[in-house]
Scaffold this motif. Structure first.
Motif, PDB file in Angstrom:
ATOM      1  N   UNK A  19      -4.809  11.639  22.338  1.00  0.00           N
ATOM      2  CA  UNK A  19      -4.406  11.703  21.075  1.00  0.00           C
ATOM      3  C   UNK A  19      -4.408  13.257  20.731  1.00  0.00           C
ATOM      4  N   UNK A  20      -4.978  14.072  21.714  1.00  0.00           N
ATOM      5  CA  UNK A  20      -5.107  15.536  21.320  1.00  0.00           C
ATOM      6  C   UNK A  20      -4.165  16.309  22.265  1.00  0.00           C
ATOM      7  N   UNK A  21      -3.320  15.902  23.143  1.00  0.00           N
ATOM      8  CA  UNK A  21      -2.434  16.491  23.823  1.00  0.00           C
ATOM      9  C   UNK A  21      -1.199  15.774  24.375  1.00  0.00           C
ATOM     10  N   UNK A  22      -0.395  16.193  25.013  1.00  0.00           N
ATOM     11  CA  UNK A  22       0.682  15.470  25.172  1.00  0.00           C
ATOM     12  C   UNK A  22       0.423  14.570  26.776  1.00  0.00           C
ATOM     13  N   UNK A  23       1.163  13.524  27.134  1.00  0.00           N
ATOM     14  CA  UNK A  23       0.716  12.904  28.168  1.00  0.00           C
ATOM     15  C   UNK A  23       1.043  13.664  29.632  1.00  0.00           C
ATOM     16  N   UNK A  24       0.096  13.315  30.416  1.00  0.00           N
ATOM     17  CA  UNK A  24       0.118  14.199  31.902  1.00  0.00           C
ATOM     18  C   UNK A  24       0.331  13.169  32.901  1.00  0.00           C
ATOM     19  N   UNK A  25       1.311  13.570  33.633  1.00  0.00           N
ATOM     20  CA  UNK A  25       1.726  12.737  35.097  1.00  0.00           C
ATOM     21  C   UNK A  25       1.583  13.363  36.263  1.00  0.00           C
ATOM     22  N   UNK A  26       0.763  12.639  37.050  1.00  0.00           N
ATOM     23  CA  UNK A  26       0.789  13.180  38.403  1.00  0.00           C
ATOM     24  C   UNK A  26       1.100  12.020  39.313  1.00  0.00           C
ATOM     25  N   UNK A  27       1.424  12.533  40.616  1.00  0.00           N
ATOM     26  CA  UNK A  27       1.872  11.912  41.769  1.00  0.00           C
ATOM     27  C   UNK A  27       0.533  11.184  42.263  1.00  0.00           C
ATOM     28  N   UNK A  28       0.727   9.874  42.770  1.00  0.00           N
ATOM     29  CA  UNK A  28      -0.664   9.223  43.256  1.00  0.00           C
ATOM     30  C   UNK A  28      -0.835   9.303  44.556  1.00  0.00           C
ATOM     31  N   UNK A  29      -1.459  10.726  44.703  1.00  0.00           N
ATOM     32  CA  UNK A  29      -1.629  11.438  45.926  1.00  0.00           C
ATOM     33  C   UNK A  29      -2.981  12.047  45.792  1.00  0.00           C
ATOM     34  N   UNK A  30      -4.288  11.869  46.434  1.00  0.00           N
ATOM     35  CA  UNK A  30      -5.352  12.367  46.198  1.00  0.00           C
ATOM     36  C   UNK A  30      -5.603  13.351  47.375  1.00  0.00           C
ATOM     37  N   UNK A  31      -6.391  14.359  47.164  1.00  0.00           N
ATOM     38  CA  UNK A  31      -6.667  15.420  47.951  1.00  0.00           C
ATOM     39  C   UNK A  31      -8.395  15.419  48.028  1.00  0.00           C
ATOM     40  N   UNK A  94      -6.287  15.291  31.650  1.00  0.00           N
ATOM     41  CA  UNK A  94      -6.031  15.251  30.382  1.00  0.00           C
ATOM     42  C   UNK A  94      -6.906  16.014  29.501  1.00  0.00           C
ATOM     43  N   UNK A  95      -7.898  16.735  30.029  1.00  0.00           N
ATOM     44  CA  UNK A  95      -9.070  17.285  29.320  1.00  0.00           C
ATOM     45  C   UNK A  95      -9.974  16.523  28.367  1.00  0.00           C
ATOM     46  N   UNK A  96     -10.021  15.332  28.920  1.00  0.00           N
ATOM     47  CA  UNK A  96     -11.169  14.345  28.298  1.00  0.00           C
ATOM     48  C   UNK A  96     -12.419  14.303  29.296  1.00  0.00           C
ATOM     49  N   UNK A  97     -13.380  13.600  28.533  1.00  0.00           N
ATOM     50  CA  UNK A  97     -14.640  13.413  29.148  1.00  0.00           C
ATOM     51  C   UNK A  97     -14.698  11.768  29.356  1.00  0.00           C
ATOM     52  N   UNK A  98     -15.067  11.087  30.267  1.00  0.00           N
ATOM     53  CA  UNK A  98     -14.902   9.753  30.390  1.00  0.00           C
ATOM     54  C   UNK A  98     -16.087   9.023  29.674  1.00  0.00           C
TER      55      UNK A  98
END
Length: 532
Positions: A19-31, A94-98
């Motif tokens: 709710x604090x920012x716009x949605x963030x999209x990333x490719x499903x690739x993990x380094x 997303x700038x959040x804390x789980x």
């Protein structure tokens, strides 16, 4: 105080919405890095992509698979744990804390129950996602996307809508009843022949035709792999730009050859025309199998990355003759719906929001008190059957009662003891005398009778086998005389050993008296035996 956070899992992209920012999209690739936490995304999305690390991809399709993924350096990794690390990286993006977020995760609607359970078990191993021993809430992306579309487009209050999700690895179609909690009316149909990856491959093939064959590139070389990956990414971006632009130009390079490609919206329509027709026919079959038609649908809702292509909306509108609506950001619809469900967590039924342990602990009380916004997020599989009234159960006599654990007794073993400083061993309890049950007695008697009968039969058979059979006299045939003895010879005949006939007196003594009248003596004489 927990902030809502929505995550969505896709084969191609992962999305995080807050709710604090716009949605963030990333490719499903993990380094994976040896010096820091894993990073999500490809070059251009991940600022640490230039650092040396181990690139891992394809773990979304392998969730629940017992076979581990092998990286380029030979190490093996669990796909479920890689998915958890990717979700944790998305929370940071997303700038959040789980630990301070109320998280809802939208998973693909075509996943099987075993796949969802494998992800849930993997989430419980990560401390950042576990709160009060429970994992985040997992919802179907069908329900999440329709929740976001309904909040934005204000769909009808009742009726059935067709939700179509144009994803990266395939297209999913589901009929959903929009009355109530958006309960799916049919299982999700998966059509893999029309997907974002298939559209990218079609554009890439056209690029190869433009560059020409015989470029001299070695597909096994590292440089070729990098160029092909960059070229596929350029094709994907060109496809996304055609959603808003009429034409797009981009530079391509492969094996030392360079060219400027120009792709128009009409050319893209020609590339996907046949695949889109196949999906529409598959959707028709879905309606026929469930005895419905296009007129039974209130609307058709399209979500997913490829839903922005104007040709798709046009073809569906002409074929179905129903309203075809699309949210403003169809690629983020599932994550936005998960955010709304996480924000409305307080209003969800307590049956699905409270842990089984809390219900067991509070079985003695009639009211369960929960702190404000401090809810334990679980799924329906973590509970047993829903508690029903006795009149609603299928078997009224079998009513489930809540389990009440017994208190620990110092004198008797009433449960598991948490005392670790116990020095003296507990006094062994004598085993009570077990009564002989009537059924056991009957079974034992039957076994004795059966063994006695078997023994008698065996003894009888053994006596028959040991009894000597009577001797049978052997008859030896007399050999025939030689042929030469049958031929008459000249000379005197050999003397015979036949005795002379008996005298008349002896014959009279041997023959019985004649008591049968006349004529009997003559017949008796005819039957007289000859003695040798």
């Amino acid at each position: 105080m927990y902030d809502p956070l929505g995550l969505s899992i896709g084969t191609t992209n992962l999305v995080a919405a807050s709710s604090a920012s716009t949605p963030v999209s990333r490719r499903a690739v993990l380094t994976l890095y040896p010096h820091c936490a894993p990073k999500i995304g490809v070059s251009g999305e991940n600022p640490h992509a230039s650092d040396p690390g181990v690139l891992m991809c394809g773990f979304v399709e392998r969730i629940g698979d017992s076979v581990a993924l092998v990286s380029s350096d030979g190490s093996t990794h669990d796909p479920d744990l890689l998915m958890v690390e990717a979700l944790d990286a998305m929370v940071l993006e997303a700038g959040a804390d789980a630990a301070n977020s109320e998280i809802s995760i939208a998973v693909p609607g075509h996943w099987k129950a075993g796949t969802v359970q494998a992800l849930r078990n993997a989430l419980r191993t990560h401390l950042g996602f576990v709160r009060s021993g429970m994992a985040p809430r997992l919802v179907s992306d069908t329900v999440a996307a329709l929740t976001a579309a309904n909040a934005e487009l204000c769909l009808a209050a009742t009726g059935v809508v067709g939700l179509v999700d144009f994803g990266g690895s395939g297209t999913s179609a589901t009929l959903v009843n929009i009355g109530g909690d958006f309960e799916p009316a049919t299982p999700t149909m998966r059509y893999p022949d029309f997907s974002g990856d298939e559209i990218d491959a079609a554009i890439l093939l056209q690029v190869f035709e433009e560059l020409g064959h015989g470029s001299g590139i070695d597909p096994a070389s590292t440089a070729a792999v990098g160029q092909l990956a960059l070229l596929r990414e350029q094709c994907r971006r060109a496809k996304e730009q055609l959603s808003t632009d009429r034409a797009v130009d981009f530079e391509v390079e492969l094996g030392g050859r360079r060219a400027t490609m120009r792709l128009t919206r009409d050319e893209l329509g020609d590339l996907i025309q046949d695949r889109l027709t196949g999906f529409i026919y598959a959707f028709d079959e879905l309606l026929v199998r469930h005895r419905k038609s296009w007129t039974d649908l209130a609307a058709v809702v399209t979500v997913g990355g490829s839903a922005s292509i104007p040709l798709i909306t046009e073809r569906l509108s002409v074929h179905t003759r129903r309203p075809v609506v699309t949210p403003a950001q169809p690629a983020f619809a599932a994550a936005a719906g998960a955010l709304l469900l996480a924000d409305r967590g307080e209003d969800v039924d307590i049956q699905a929001r409270t842990s089984a342990g809390l219900l067991t602990a509070s079985a003695s009380s009639d009211i369960v008190d929960l702190p404000s916004r401090d809810l334990l997020v679980i799924d329906h599989d973590a509970l047993t059957d829903r508690e029903l009234a006795w009149s609603q159960t299928e078997y009224p006599g079998d009513i489930r009662l809540p389990y009440t654990p017994e208190a620990y007794d110092e004198d008797h073993q009433a449960g598991w003891s948490m005392r670790l400083n116990l020095i003296e061993p507990p006094t062994p309890i004598e085993r009570p005398w077990r009564r002989l049950r009537f059924s056991q007695l009957i079974i034992g008697m039957c076994a004795v009778v059966a063994m006695t009968a078997i023994g008698g039969v065996a003894y009888t058979l053994a006596g028959i086998e040991n009894h000597e059979a009577p001797s049978v006299p052997t008859v030896v045939p007399v050999p025939a005389p030689p042929v030469s003895s049958l031929i008459p010879r000249e000379g005197p005949p050999p003397p015979t050993a036949v005795p002379p006939p008996p005298s008349a007196q002896l014959q009279a003594e041997l023959s019985p008296p004649n008591t049968r009248g006349p004529g009997t003596g003559s017949r008796r004489r005819l039957r007289r035996r000859r003695y040798p």
